[in-house]
Design a protein around this motif. Sequence first.
Motif, mmCIF file in Angstrom:
data_model
loop_
_atom_site.group_PDB
_atom_site.id
_atom_site.type_symbol
_atom_site.label_atom_id
_atom_site.label_comp_id
_atom_site.label_asym_id
_atom_site.label_seq_id
_atom_site.Cartn_x
_atom_site.Cartn_y
_atom_site.Cartn_z
ATOM 1 N N LEU A 375 0.808 -1.217 0.000
ATOM 2 C CA LEU A 375 0.000 0.000 0.000
ATOM 3 C C LEU A 375 0.845 1.272 0.000
ATOM 4 O O LEU A 375 0.284 2.363 -0.125
ATOM 5 N N GLN A 376 2.154 1.146 0.098
ATOM 6 C CA GLN A 376 3.055 2.290 0.019
ATOM 7 C C GLN A 376 3.844 2.199 -1.287
ATOM 8 O O GLN A 376 4.706 1.335 -1.445
ATOM 9 N N GLN A 377 3.534 3.099 -2.218
ATOM 10 C CA GLN A 377 4.164 3.038 -3.533
ATOM 11 C C GLN A 377 5.679 3.132 -3.444
ATOM 12 O O GLN A 377 6.402 2.508 -4.223
ATOM 13 N N GLN A 378 6.196 3.881 -2.485
ATOM 14 C CA GLN A 378 7.627 4.121 -2.400
ATOM 15 C C GLN A 378 8.401 3.072 -1.604
ATOM 16 O O GLN A 378 9.606 3.175 -1.437
ATOM 17 N N SER A 379 7.713 2.058 -1.135
ATOM 18 C CA SER A 379 8.387 1.012 -0.368
ATOM 19 C C SER A 379 9.141 0.052 -1.291
ATOM 20 O O SER A 379 8.651 -0.283 -2.380
ATOM 21 N N PRO A 380 10.317 -0.436 -0.860
ATOM 22 C CA PRO A 380 11.032 -1.451 -1.646
ATOM 23 C C PRO A 380 10.512 -2.860 -1.414
ATOM 24 O O PRO A 380 11.061 -3.819 -1.951
ATOM 25 N N ALA A 381 9.452 -2.995 -0.629
ATOM 26 C CA ALA A 381 8.983 -4.326 -0.232
ATOM 27 C C ALA A 381 8.509 -5.152 -1.414
ATOM 28 O O ALA A 381 8.636 -6.380 -1.400
#
Length: 402
Positions: A375-381
Amino acid sequence: MVGALLRPHSWAFAALLASSALGTEPAMAQQAAVDRPAVTAALQHLLDSLLAADTTNPGLTLHVEAPRFGLSWSGAVGTADRATGAPLTPTVGVRMASNTKTYVAAGVLRMWEAGRIALDRPIKSYLSTAAVNELVKGGYDPAAITVRHLLTHTSGIFDWGDAPGYSARVLADPTHRWSREEQLRLAMEQGKPYGPPGAVFRYSDTNYNLLGEMLERLTGKPWAPALRESVGFARLGLKATWLESLEPMALGVTARAHQYLGAMDVYDIDPSIDLWGGGGLVATMKDMALFTRGLFTGKVFRRTTTADTMLTTVPAAEGPAYRGGGSRIAKQGNYRMGISVVDYEGVVTYIHSGYWGTFSLYVPGWDLSIAGGQLQQQSPAMGRLISESIATLKRHLPPPSR
């Protein structure tokens, strides 16, 4: 080799396609003995650990669809809405963004199977006069660009998403209702061709917006039913997939997740910023996985050879750098027709991803699909979710067939 045909499925995979098309259960798809509780526990642990490693990410969700191994598992961790703390569950829908391109490509290839469109005919044969005229004003020759060029991102047509100031305009007026025509005009006025038709690969949302218009014209229907019926959502059993703002929320969905760009909640940004072919669909991870597996097991295409056409490599040079960075998915040689072929952890996958942090893939060697989202576009997950979910399955499943 660029220009060659990738055939990882061989005769056995072709038999799987043929058997599925006939509604029978192929021998290779019979359930294999695996420790299913151990597999699902490991997948849940993966979600928990990835979320714990990134406190900026509100939630993660994953689905594995693997009838051969008796697996149809969904997992979710975190919250669907930071403001309310509502839990993220597998029945929450997520904006899938560019994963929509795989559905659009499938719909066009279905039209090709039916003889209603030719992949190597000029796009001027299928577009409205207004769209053709707009392309000409932008410096393009719609008689030299083919449908195949659009499908494989080798048209050279500028991406409206790259237009200077586009993101700023969206953020300044998030409720503005963008039209396909407005986005095409923006691309023509604010960008230059990436190269001659067929010369370079450059991912471009404009290509798929134009394919969306073609599907409307070929079916004689508005965008939502044109896509839904050309792909065959009902036949695939997709009960939790819909085009946002053009259709009501699907009955199989309990809510739509809030997705984030840094600290910004983008829930209320009008979906028309990416709705007309390049994106627009919302779905649960299970529905995404069902579609992707169905695409390569005879549930979408009428002919077994159509999947081979979809997986044909792109004979073009790498074009200008993509705004999304060095993605292995949106890359020359990997990208085909609305789908990429990428090796993760030594396993061949057919995959697409979306801007807001979603992906869906198919592993032909296991006959299974995985869909996931953050749900976080900027996460590297998300990158780790792709590779580590495959690595997890490798530890528990037999080696994938070649």
